[in-house]
Design a protein around this motif. Structure first.
Motif, PDB file in Angstrom:
ATOM      1  N   MET A   1       0.834  -1.201   0.000  1.00 43.48           N
ATOM      2  CA  MET A   1       0.000   0.000   0.000  1.00 43.48           C
ATOM      3  C   MET A   1       0.868   1.249   0.000  1.00 43.48           C
ATOM      4  SD  MET A   1      -3.097   1.092  -0.096  1.00 43.48           S
ATOM      5  CE  MET A   1      -2.599   2.551  -0.971  1.00 43.48           C
ATOM      6  N   ALA A   2       1.921   1.236   0.786  1.00 44.62           N
ATOM      7  CA  ALA A   2       2.803   2.405   0.859  1.00 44.62           C
ATOM      8  C   ALA A   2       3.452   2.675  -0.491  1.00 44.62           C
ATOM      9  CB  ALA A   2       3.866   2.188   1.930  1.00 44.62           C
ATOM     10  N   GLU A   3       3.700   1.634  -1.247  1.00 47.43           N
ATOM     11  CA  GLU A   3       4.331   1.792  -2.561  1.00 47.43           C
ATOM     12  C   GLU A   3       3.412   2.490  -3.561  1.00 47.43           C
ATOM     13  OE1 GLU A   3       5.797  -1.164  -6.083  1.00 47.43           O
ATOM     14  OE2 GLU A   3       6.307  -1.734  -4.033  1.00 47.43           O
ATOM     15  N   ILE A   4       2.131   2.139  -3.539  1.00 46.71           N
ATOM     16  CA  ILE A   4       1.210   2.750  -4.507  1.00 46.71           C
ATOM     17  C   ILE A   4       0.515   3.995  -3.954  1.00 46.71           C
ATOM     18  CG2 ILE A   4       0.849   0.598  -5.760  1.00 46.71           C
ATOM     19  CD1 ILE A   4      -1.879   0.323  -4.378  1.00 46.71           C
ATOM     20  N   GLY A   5       0.611   4.221  -2.670  1.00 47.03           N
ATOM     21  CA  GLY A   5      -0.065   5.353  -2.029  1.00 47.03           C
ATOM     22  C   GLY A   5       0.210   6.714  -2.627  1.00 47.03           C
ATOM     23  N   PRO A   6       1.449   7.029  -2.982  1.00 51.48           N
ATOM     24  CA  PRO A   6       1.705   8.361  -3.543  1.00 51.48           C
ATOM     25  C   PRO A   6       0.893   8.668  -4.811  1.00 51.48           C
ATOM     26  CG  PRO A   6       3.741   7.408  -2.769  1.00 51.48           C
ATOM     27  CD  PRO A   6       2.694   6.313  -2.674  1.00 51.48           C
ATOM     28  N   MET A   7       0.579   7.652  -5.596  1.00 47.17           N
ATOM     29  CA  MET A   7      -0.275   7.889  -6.780  1.00 47.17           C
ATOM     30  C   MET A   7      -1.667   8.321  -6.329  1.00 47.17           C
ATOM     31  SD  MET A   7       0.789   4.779  -9.365  1.00 47.17           S
ATOM     32  CE  MET A   7       0.402   3.468  -8.207  1.00 47.17           C
ATOM     33  N   PHE A   8      -2.144   7.759  -5.209  1.00 48.54           N
ATOM     34  CA  PHE A   8      -3.458   8.110  -4.680  1.00 48.54           C
ATOM     35  C   PHE A   8      -3.456   9.539  -4.167  1.00 48.54           C
ATOM     36  CE2 PHE A   8      -4.898   3.548  -3.402  1.00 48.54           C
ATOM     37  CZ  PHE A   8      -4.484   3.072  -4.632  1.00 48.54           C
ATOM     38  N   THR A   9      -2.354   9.922  -3.527  1.00 54.12           N
ATOM     39  CA  THR A   9      -2.235  11.278  -3.001  1.00 54.12           C
ATOM     40  C   THR A   9      -2.391  12.300  -4.125  1.00 54.12           C
ATOM     41  OG1 THR A   9      -0.762  10.489  -1.246  1.00 54.12           O
ATOM     42  CG2 THR A   9      -0.725  12.851  -1.722  1.00 54.12           C
ATOM     43  N   LYS A  10      -1.783  12.015  -5.275  1.00 51.73           N
ATOM     44  CA  LYS A  10      -1.868  12.929  -6.423  1.00 51.73           C
ATOM     45  C   LYS A  10      -3.305  13.081  -6.920  1.00 51.73           C
ATOM     46  CE  LYS A  10       2.768  11.958  -8.091  1.00 51.73           C
ATOM     47  NZ  LYS A  10       3.586  11.360  -9.159  1.00 51.73           N
ATOM     48  N   ARG A  11      -4.114  12.048  -6.755  1.00 49.26           N
ATOM     49  CA  ARG A  11      -5.495  12.057  -7.268  1.00 49.26           C
ATOM     50  C   ARG A  11      -6.521  12.478  -6.216  1.00 49.26           C
ATOM     51  NH1 ARG A  11      -4.435   6.042  -8.941  1.00 49.26           N
ATOM     52  NH2 ARG A  11      -3.030   6.338 -10.684  1.00 49.26           N
ATOM     53  N   ALA A  12      -6.144  12.467  -4.961  1.00 46.55           N
ATOM     54  CA  ALA A  12      -7.106  12.641  -3.869  1.00 46.55           C
ATOM     55  C   ALA A  12      -7.896  13.936  -3.951  1.00 46.55           C
ATOM     56  CB  ALA A  12      -6.393  12.546  -2.517  1.00 46.55           C
ATOM     57  N   GLU A  13      -7.236  15.027  -4.244  1.00 50.76           N
ATOM     58  CA  GLU A  13      -7.940  16.311  -4.301  1.00 50.76           C
ATOM     59  C   GLU A  13      -9.010  16.292  -5.390  1.00 50.76           C
ATOM     60  OE1 GLU A  13      -7.161  21.067  -5.015  1.00 50.76           O
ATOM     61  OE2 GLU A  13      -5.443  19.763  -4.628  1.00 50.76           O
ATOM     62  N   ASP A  14      -8.671  15.753  -6.563  1.00 49.64           N
ATOM     63  CA  ASP A  14      -9.650  15.686  -7.656  1.00 49.64           C
ATOM     64  C   ASP A  14     -10.823  14.779  -7.293  1.00 49.64           C
ATOM     65  OD1 ASP A  14      -8.071  17.365  -9.187  1.00 49.64           O
ATOM     66  OD2 ASP A  14      -7.130  15.711 -10.301  1.00 49.64           O
ATOM     67  N   VAL A  15     -10.533  13.643  -6.688  1.00 42.14           N
ATOM     68  CA  VAL A  15     -11.588  12.708  -6.288  1.00 42.14           C
ATOM     69  C   VAL A  15     -12.559  13.394  -5.337  1.00 42.14           C
ATOM     70  CG1 VAL A  15     -12.037  10.611  -4.928  1.00 42.14           C
ATOM     71  CG2 VAL A  15     -10.268  10.591  -6.709  1.00 42.14           C
ATOM     72  N   ASP A  16     -12.015  14.076  -4.347  1.00 42.83           N
ATOM     73  CA  ASP A  16     -12.871  14.741  -3.359  1.00 42.83           C
ATOM     74  C   ASP A  16     -13.603  15.955  -3.948  1.00 42.83           C
ATOM     75  OD1 ASP A  16     -12.168  12.879  -1.469  1.00 42.83           O
ATOM     76  OD2 ASP A  16     -10.694  14.162  -0.471  1.00 42.83           O
ATOM     77  N   ARG A  17     -12.894  16.786  -4.669  1.00 44.62           N
ATOM     78  CA  ARG A  17     -13.508  17.993  -5.232  1.00 44.62           C
ATOM     79  C   ARG A  17     -14.631  17.642  -6.204  1.00 44.62           C
ATOM     80  NH1 ARG A  17      -9.447  19.977  -8.014  1.00 44.62           N
ATOM     81  NH2 ARG A  17     -10.193  18.853  -9.839  1.00 44.62           N
ATOM     82  N   ASP A  18     -14.379  16.643  -7.056  1.00 48.55           N
ATOM     83  CA  ASP A  18     -15.350  16.281  -8.081  1.00 48.55           C
ATOM     84  C   ASP A  18     -16.358  15.236  -7.613  1.00 48.55           C
ATOM     85  OD1 ASP A  18     -13.927  18.039  -9.684  1.00 48.55           O
ATOM     86  OD2 ASP A  18     -12.752  16.441 -10.642  1.00 48.55           O
ATOM     87  N   ALA A  19     -16.196  14.752  -6.391  1.00 47.84           N
ATOM     88  CA  ALA A  19     -17.091  13.738  -5.812  1.00 47.84           C
ATOM     89  C   ALA A  19     -17.277  12.559  -6.774  1.00 47.84           C
ATOM     90  CB  ALA A  19     -18.434  14.351  -5.433  1.00 47.84           C
ATOM     91  N   VAL A  20     -16.140  11.994  -7.207  1.00 49.58           N
ATOM     92  CA  VAL A  20     -16.166  10.863  -8.135  1.00 49.58           C
ATOM     93  C   VAL A  20     -15.593   9.622  -7.461  1.00 49.58           C
ATOM     94  CG1 VAL A  20     -16.026  12.323 -10.188  1.00 49.58           C
ATOM     95  CG2 VAL A  20     -13.916  11.484  -9.128  1.00 49.58           C
ATOM     96  N   PHE A  21     -15.998   8.473  -7.973  1.00 48.23           N
ATOM     97  CA  PHE A  21     -15.450   7.222  -7.476  1.00 48.23           C
ATOM     98  C   PHE A  21     -13.990   7.111  -7.938  1.00 48.23           C
ATOM     99  CE2 PHE A  21     -14.529   2.708  -7.442  1.00 48.23           C
ATOM    100  CZ  PHE A  21     -15.069   2.325  -6.222  1.00 48.23           C
ATOM    101  N   PRO A  22     -13.098   6.653  -7.061  1.00 45.73           N
ATOM    102  CA  PRO A  22     -11.668   6.606  -7.392  1.00 45.73           C
ATOM    103  C   PRO A  22     -11.285   5.369  -8.227  1.00 45.73           C
ATOM    104  CG  PRO A  22     -12.010   5.895  -5.142  1.00 45.73           C
ATOM    105  CD  PRO A  22     -13.349   6.333  -5.657  1.00 45.73           C
TER     106      PRO A  22
END
Length: 124
Positions: A17-38
Motif C-alpha cells: 500500500m505504501a508503494e502505490i499510495g503516492p499515486m493516490f495522493t496525487k489524485r485525492a484532491e480531484d476525487v474529493d472535489r469532483d465527488a467521483v469514485f476513485p
C-alpha cells in the motif's frame, strides 16, 4: 507472549500500500472535489493484489488478517480517505465471510452455504 502488530507478513502487505499510495495522493484532491469514485485507485489496488488482502493465500489472496487490513487501511488513509472508505466496504465483505465467519458456531448446512459463498466471492 503477544504477537506484535507489525509482523513481517503484515508489513509486506502494508508496504504494498505504501508503494502505490503516492499515486493516490496525487489524485485525492480531484476525487474529493469532483465527488467521483476513485476508479484509477481501484485499478492500482487490484494490480497490487490488495483487493484480496483478507482472502486466504490458498484462494489466491494475500492472506492478511483483520490487523493487517487495519494497518493497511491506516496507510491508505494517509493518501486518499475516499479510497479508504470504499476499500473498507469491499474488505468488510471478505472479512465477514472469512475470518469473522470462522468464529461462528455454524451447523453443517450453514457451513456448506458459507463455503460456497466464499468460493464465489474469492474467485471474483
Amino acid at each position: 507472549m503477544t504477537t506484535p502488530l507489525h509482523t513481517p507478513e503484515r508489513q509486506l502487505i502494508i508496504d504494498k500500500m505504501a508503494e502505490i499510495g503516492p499515486m493516490f495522493t496525487k489524485r485525492a484532491e480531484d476525487v474529493d472535489r469532483d465527488a467521483v469514485f476513485p476508479y484509477e485507485n481501484w485499478e492500482d489496488l487490484k494490480a497490487a493484489g490488495l483487493l484480496g488482502i483478507t482472502v486466504p493465500q490458498s484462494a489466491g489472496g494475500l492472506g492478511g488478517d483483520f490487523i493487517a487490513y487495519a494497518l493497511t487501511s491506516e496507510e491508505l488513509g494517509r493518501h486518499c480517505a475516499s479510497t479508504g472508505l470504499t476499500f473498507n466496504m469491499h474488505v468488510a465483505t471478505t472479512l465477514l465471510v472469512g475470518e469473522i465467519a470462522d468464529m461462528l458456531n455454524l451447523d453443517s448446512d450453514d457451513r456448506a452455504m458459507l463455503d460456497a459463498s466464499r468460493q464465489e466471492l474469492w474467485s471474483g
